[in-house]
Motif scaffolding. Structure first.
Motif, PDB file in Angstrom:
ATOM      1  N   LYS A 268       0.829  -1.207   0.000  1.00  0.00           N
ATOM      2  CA  LYS A 268       0.000   0.000   0.000  1.00  0.00           C
ATOM      3  C   LYS A 268       0.862   1.255   0.000  1.00  0.00           C
ATOM      4  N   ASP A 269       1.931   1.219   0.782  1.00  0.00           N
ATOM      5  CA  ASP A 269       2.822   2.384   0.845  1.00  0.00           C
ATOM      6  C   ASP A 269       3.534   2.616  -0.481  1.00  0.00           C
ATOM      7  N   ARG A 270       3.812   1.530  -1.231  1.00  0.00           N
ATOM      8  CA  ARG A 270       4.551   1.639  -2.477  1.00  0.00           C
ATOM      9  C   ARG A 270       3.719   2.323  -3.560  1.00  0.00           C
ATOM     10  N   TYR A 271       2.419   2.057  -3.592  1.00  0.00           N
ATOM     11  CA  TYR A 271       1.585   2.583  -4.676  1.00  0.00           C
ATOM     12  C   TYR A 271       0.792   3.825  -4.266  1.00  0.00           C
ATOM     13  N   LYS A 272       0.466   3.940  -2.994  1.00  0.00           N
ATOM     14  CA  LYS A 272      -0.205   5.129  -2.464  1.00  0.00           C
ATOM     15  C   LYS A 272      -1.382   5.555  -3.341  1.00  0.00           C
ATOM     16  N   SER A 273      -2.292   4.636  -3.511  1.00  0.00           N
ATOM     17  CA  SER A 273      -3.475   4.905  -4.323  1.00  0.00           C
ATOM     18  C   SER A 273      -4.710   4.469  -3.543  1.00  0.00           C
ATOM     19  N   LYS A 274      -5.691   5.345  -3.490  1.00  0.00           N
ATOM     20  CA  LYS A 274      -6.923   5.004  -2.772  1.00  0.00           C
ATOM     21  C   LYS A 274      -7.587   3.787  -3.401  1.00  0.00           C
ATOM     22  N   GLN A 275      -7.526   3.715  -4.733  1.00  0.00           N
ATOM     23  CA  GLN A 275      -8.142   2.597  -5.422  1.00  0.00           C
ATOM     24  C   GLN A 275      -7.465   1.280  -5.039  1.00  0.00           C
ATOM     25  N   ILE A 276      -6.141   1.296  -4.943  1.00  0.00           N
ATOM     26  CA  ILE A 276      -5.408   0.079  -4.569  1.00  0.00           C
ATOM     27  C   ILE A 276      -5.633  -0.242  -3.097  1.00  0.00           C
ATOM     28  N   ASN A 277      -5.678   0.783  -2.230  1.00  0.00           N
ATOM     29  CA  ASN A 277      -5.973   0.542  -0.805  1.00  0.00           C
ATOM     30  C   ASN A 277      -7.338  -0.107  -0.639  1.00  0.00           C
ATOM     31  N   ASP A 278      -8.329   0.427  -1.374  1.00  0.00           N
ATOM     32  CA  ASP A 278      -9.673  -0.149  -1.292  1.00  0.00           C
ATOM     33  C   ASP A 278      -9.681  -1.583  -1.803  1.00  0.00           C
ATOM     34  N   TYR A 279      -8.908  -1.827  -2.876  1.00  0.00           N
ATOM     35  CA  TYR A 279      -8.841  -3.191  -3.415  1.00  0.00           C
ATOM     36  C   TYR A 279      -8.245  -4.153  -2.396  1.00  0.00           C
ATOM     37  N   PHE A 280      -7.156  -3.753  -1.727  1.00  0.00           N
ATOM     38  CA  PHE A 280      -6.524  -4.628  -0.730  1.00  0.00           C
ATOM     39  C   PHE A 280      -7.451  -4.857   0.458  1.00  0.00           C
ATOM     40  N   ASP A 281      -8.152  -3.818   0.891  1.00  0.00           N
ATOM     41  CA  ASP A 281      -9.074  -3.989   2.018  1.00  0.00           C
ATOM     42  C   ASP A 281     -10.162  -4.995   1.658  1.00  0.00           C
ATOM     43  N   ALA A 282     -10.716  -4.874   0.448  1.00  0.00           N
ATOM     44  CA  ALA A 282     -11.761  -5.800   0.019  1.00  0.00           C
ATOM     45  C   ALA A 282     -11.200  -7.212  -0.138  1.00  0.00           C
ATOM     46  N   MET A 283      -9.960  -7.323  -0.648  1.00  0.00           N
ATOM     47  CA  MET A 283      -9.351  -8.636  -0.818  1.00  0.00           C
ATOM     48  C   MET A 283      -9.108  -9.303   0.536  1.00  0.00           C
ATOM     49  N   LEU A 284      -8.602  -8.550   1.524  1.00  0.00           N
ATOM     50  CA  LEU A 284      -8.349  -9.128   2.854  1.00  0.00           C
ATOM     51  C   LEU A 284      -9.655  -9.533   3.527  1.00  0.00           C
ATOM     52  N   GLU A 285     -10.682  -8.736   3.316  1.00  0.00           N
ATOM     53  CA  GLU A 285     -11.984  -9.085   3.894  1.00  0.00           C
ATOM     54  C   GLU A 285     -12.504 -10.389   3.302  1.00  0.00           C
ATOM     55  N   ASP A 286     -12.341 -10.554   1.960  1.00  0.00           N
ATOM     56  CA  ASP A 286     -12.788 -11.775   1.308  1.00  0.00           C
ATOM     57  C   ASP A 286     -11.946 -12.973   1.755  1.00  0.00           C
ATOM     58  N   MET A 287     -10.633 -12.764   1.890  1.00  0.00           N
ATOM     59  CA  MET A 287      -9.768 -13.850   2.372  1.00  0.00           C
ATOM     60  C   MET A 287     -10.158 -14.268   3.777  1.00  0.00           C
ATOM     61  N   THR A 288     -10.493 -13.289   4.625  1.00  0.00           N
ATOM     62  CA  THR A 288     -10.891 -13.588   6.004  1.00  0.00           C
ATOM     63  C   THR A 288     -12.166 -14.419   6.027  1.00  0.00           C
ATOM     64  N   ASP A 289     -13.099 -14.090   5.122  1.00  0.00           N
ATOM     65  CA  ASP A 289     -14.353 -14.845   5.060  1.00  0.00           C
ATOM     66  C   ASP A 289     -14.139 -16.243   4.495  1.00  0.00           C
ATOM     67  N   ASN A 290     -13.053 -16.439   3.761  1.00  0.00           N
ATOM     68  CA  ASN A 290     -12.776 -17.747   3.158  1.00  0.00           C
ATOM     69  C   ASN A 290     -11.436 -18.291   3.641  1.00  0.00           C
ATOM     70  N   ILE A 291     -11.199 -18.169   4.950  1.00  0.00           N
ATOM     71  CA  ILE A 291      -9.888 -18.522   5.498  1.00  0.00           C
ATOM     72  C   ILE A 291      -9.573 -20.008   5.358  1.00  0.00           C
ATOM     73  N   GLU A 292     -10.633 -20.816   5.144  1.00  0.00           N
ATOM     74  CA  GLU A 292     -10.419 -22.259   5.045  1.00  0.00           C
ATOM     75  C   GLU A 292      -9.570 -22.643   3.832  1.00  0.00           C
ATOM     76  N   ILE A 293      -9.449 -21.732   2.825  1.00  0.00           N
ATOM     77  CA  ILE A 293      -8.640 -22.080   1.649  1.00  0.00           C
ATOM     78  C   ILE A 293      -7.157 -22.174   1.994  1.00  0.00           C
ATOM     79  N   PHE A 294      -6.773 -21.614   3.154  1.00  0.00           N
ATOM     80  CA  PHE A 294      -5.363 -21.660   3.552  1.00  0.00           C
ATOM     81  C   PHE A 294      -5.014 -22.934   4.305  1.00  0.00           C
ATOM     82  N   THR A 295      -6.032 -23.657   4.736  1.00  0.00           N
ATOM     83  CA  THR A 295      -5.758 -24.900   5.462  1.00  0.00           C
ATOM     84  C   THR A 295      -5.613 -26.027   4.461  1.00  0.00           C
TER      85      THR A 295
END
Length: 816
Positions: A268-295
């Motif tokens: 996030k610090d490297r690109y400093k873009s609101k669009q990219i920050n929003d994308y990462f937040d949404a991606m982490l939220e989706d990963m959290t909801d589907n955490i079983e894919i990491f097991t």
């Protein structure tokens, strides 16, 4: 014979423009520098640069011109020059998953070269999570925390069952596990003589009188009550189990979110873009909801199958689809799309079949076409290639008008598709150059209202350029350029002079040089071939001549067959003698890749009557509209010259003998007049002089096309039968500047074996063809006695009086 005939001969030095090799300031092309600028297309180049330089909507360029004028190569060179001067490189474009609405992928616009870095950063981020998260779940610290929660749950469970067991035993029952299939469940059974006994066995003992019935009924009631207590406890245990599972999942989410957020901070610090920050937040939220894919889960084999169909990549939604990568560009992109299908031009959304046989797609299947890859730069298309592809022209116009592009798959069977993706549109800033010819441009401009809105600039390429010292030197530098590009042998000054002379002939005018540079390039290559055949180190004039002759020979089979028919008398052409009402006209045959001329016999027959001039070709539906116009003009000439004091009462028919495939053009209208004048005057025409030229109503002979081919065609016919020294061709004086005759024809004229006459009027022409004076009209309206015009006028009077007398006699007969 009129004294003027010799004055009408075209001087030998005007039959062909010659370039003296000695005037060229080099020995061979090795002494020259390759051409750098574009020659011969000043108007088109200026218009093209203007259109490409106008940063306003609609200023795209429609390049028009004849095929073979170097339109594509010139456009390519111009765009490369313009692109080098502009340092701005357009952005990269990526599509990423929209986790809230997967049918609407999100477009990310990054600085050039950052797209591939962002894609790698996201891939590395996901790979790190795939490695670190399972390791964390397998760490001793995590296991201990989970064990504490589970132990607390087990402790509560044991206390529940301990209290239950104590209560059950107090009621005279025992708590046992009963196996039902693969599942064990708790059950209460009465104690009989201190031993757990199933209630069915106790009931059998009652029937045999070995156990009191009243006591058995009491046991049944107690057992029912205890069962309800067990069910209640089991329900409480399940609730407790859910709470524990929820606590574990909550702990997993918190720990995952903490780890993933820390890993995402540097990106996030490297690109400093609101669009990219929003994308990462949404991606982490989706990963959290589907955490079983990491097991890590081991797939169980399906009985009877030796393999299992793949489920797909669970981490695919977290990848980046880089559709345009401008990281290697040094300036705006220049793309020439030679195969402009809808998919190649505008991209597509690919689809795959899943295990259930359903077509599916996602953001990673979005593919960009050349139109999007050229965004921020330049795109070149051939109109005919583009318009033949379904959907391309309409989509191109729509995108240029709206300045937006939405990638979709063009599918004429769209009713049967299941693709539901609607990617975010791309803002377009692209300059488009369409290459076509002038005829298509005018049709589009007239019938397609969008063309004038989105193609506001026309770059028109000429077929020729001015012939002067500068253009000749530039032409020589062009020869040097092509020689270097193709690795050919050097050309000496005689070869370059021969090439320039050929280019002048191609232009059709002595003061011009053809800009058909692709044809010139082919000629250079072919001359190089003949030089190599002779093992010569340098290409010379005779190699160029050989290349021209060989090219003609490859294409002139039809010409030779026609000549054979003339030689054997099948096609009746006289090249000697004199005949009344008959003259040799000259026609041009265009085979596409080759054009040649041949004589055609034209005859005229006149008689008393009122039919006027009958165009036999027209009556047989073999005459084109231009030829019909020429015959009508011919009638106007006769009326103006001979019918001022009497009606033009005659019937005359004109025919192209042995012509069965149609006639068009007005270049034979003067020839037809000569045949008519000969028929009316009774004076024979020289068959050894062929005629070409159109005429107006005043009797002026006008310029025509294909003059070189026509003269050469008649010369070849005369050469086959043997040159007599008085054969020749009569042509319009206005065409003298168009002459670029073959060297052998020029030599024959120089040696006095063949002659070229130039005329301005019908009167001049009839004098050459008959050897008699035409005769100018005198003040009393008559012509000098014995002249051609006098004889014609007298014949027309005779026909008019004869017709009048015949009419009067008929009238007398009727009265009787």
């Amino acid at each position: 014979m009129p004294k003027k005939e010799s004055d009408k001969k075209v001087p030998v030095d005007q039959l062909r423009w010659r370039l003296d090799p000695a005037t060229l300031a080099f020995e061979t092309t090795e002494d020259l520098k390759p051409l750098k600028e574009i020659i011969g297309q000043k108007r088109g180049v200026e218009a093209f640069r203007f259109g490409m330089g106008m940063n306003k909507p609609g200023y795209n360029v429609f390049v028009t011109g004849m095929a073979g004028t170097g339109r594509m190569s010139t456009v390519r060179k111009l765009l490369e020059e313009i692109s080098k001067k502009k340092a701005k490189v357009p952005d990269d474009y990526c599509y990423v998953n929209n986790f809230k609405n997967t049918e609407a992928p999100i477009l990310l616009r990054l600085k050039p070269g950052m797209g591939r870095k962002f894609k790698k950063d996201v891939r590395d981020f996901v790979e790190t999570l795939k490695k670190d998260i399972p390791e964390f779940f397998e760490s001793q610290d995590y296991i201990n925390r989970k064990k504490e929660i589970m132990e607390e749950y087990e402790k509560k469970g044991k206390n529940f069952f301990k209290e239950l067991d104590k209560k059950v035993r107090g009621e005279g029952f025992a708590l046992v596990d009963i196996q039902v299939g693969q599942i064990k469940r708790p059950e209460v059974v009465p104690l009989v003589d201190g031993n757990p006994t199933h209630i069915d066995q106790v009931e059998a003992m009652v029937e045999k009188g070995r156990f009191p019935k009243e006591e058995f009924e009491g046991l049944k009631k107690k057992q029912e009550k205890l069962r309800k207590d067990i069910e209640q406890i089991s329900l409480e245990l399940r609730v407790l189990q859910k709470e524990v599972q929820g606590d574990i999942e909550k702990m997993d989410r918190l720990m995952f979110n903490k780890i993933a957020t820390e890993l995402a901070v540097p990106i996030k610090d490297r690109y400093k873009s609101k669009q990219i920050n929003d994308y990462f937040d949404a991606m982490l939220e989706d990963m959290t909801d589907n955490i079983e894919i990491f097991t890590s889960q081991t797939q169980q084999a399906i009985p009877g199958l030796s393999f299992v169909l793949p489920e797909g990549d669970s981490f695919q939604p977290y990848q980046v689809n880089l559709i345009v990568d401008n990281g290697d560009q040094k300036g705006p992109p220049v793309i020439i799309e030679s195969y402009p299908t809808y998919r190649n031009l505008f991209g597509s959304i690919e689809r795959v079949v899943d295990r259930s046989g359903v077509w599916k797609t996602d953001f990673s299947k979005i593919k960009a076409g050349s139109f999007i890859k050229a965004n921020g730069g330049y795109l070149v298309l051939n109109f005919l290639d583009a318009v033949m592809e379904p959907g391309v022209w309409q989509a191109l116009k729509r995108s240029l008008k709206t300045e937006k592009m939405e990638i979709q798959t063009y599918d004429p069977f769209y009713l049967f598709t299941t693709t539901g993706l609607k990617p975010e549109p791309i803002e377009m800033d692209v300059k488009v150059a369409i290459i076509s010819d002038a005829h298509i441009y005018h049709l589009l401009f007239a019938y397609d209202e969008d063309v004038k809105k989105i193609f506001k600039v026309r770059a028109d390429f000429d077929t020729s350029m001015e012939k002067n010292a500068d253009s000749i030197h530039q032409f020589a530098e062009f020869v040097k350029l092509k020689k270097d590009e193709d690795g050919l042998k050097p050309l000496d000054r005689t070869a370059v002079a021969a090439l320039i002379e050929h280019a002048v002939r191609l232009s059709g005018r002595q003061e011009k040089i053809s800009t058909s540079f692709p044809a010139i390039t082919d000629l250079i290559r072919e001359a190089d071939y003949w030089a190599r055949q002779e093992n010569k180190a340098v290409i010379q004039e005779h190699h160029v001549d050989k290349a021209i002759e060989a090219k003609v020979y490859r294409s002139n089979m039809i010409e030779e067959h026609i000549q054979e028919m003339i030689d054997r008398g099948t096609l009746m052409i006289d090249v000697d003698g004199e005949v009344v009402g008959q003259v040799n006209g000259l026609a041009v045959y265009d085979l596409g890749d080759y054009t040649f001329g041949k004589p055609s016999r034209i005859t005229a027959s006149t008689s008393m009557g009122r039919s006027g001039i009958i165009n036999i070709e027209r009556e047989a539906d073999l005459s084109g509209s231009t030829h019909n116009k020429g015959v009508l003009i011919l009638s106007g000439y006769l009326r103006k010259k001979y019918a001022q004091d009497k009606p033009l009462t005659m019937s005359a028919s004109i025919a192209f003998e042995q012509s069965y495939s149609g006639v068009d053009g007005d270049s034979a209208s003067s020839t037809e007049i000569y045949a008519l004048l000969s028929s009316l005057s009774g004076v024979p025409l020289k068959q050894y002089i062929a005629v070409t030229g159109s005429v107006n109503q005043k009797g002026d002979v006008q310029a025509i096309g294909g003059i070189n081919q026509k003269i050469e065609g008649f010369y070849d016919c005369c050469r086959k039968t043997g040159l007599t020294g008085h054969q020749g061709v009569m042509m319009p004086e206005a065409n003298v500047k168009d002459l670029m005759l073959r060297k052998d024809v020029v030599k024959a004229v120089k040696d006095g074996k063949f002659h070229i006459y130039k005329v301005k009027s019908i009167d001049e022409g009839i004098e050459i063809l008959t050897g008699k004076k035409a005769g100018e009209k005198q003040s009393d309206g008559t012509f000098p006695k014995g002249t051609i015009n006098y004889l014609v006028n007298e014949k027309l009077k005779e026909l008019a009086e004869g017709l009048k007398k015949f009419g009067e006699e008929e009238e007398k007969e009727e009265k009787k």
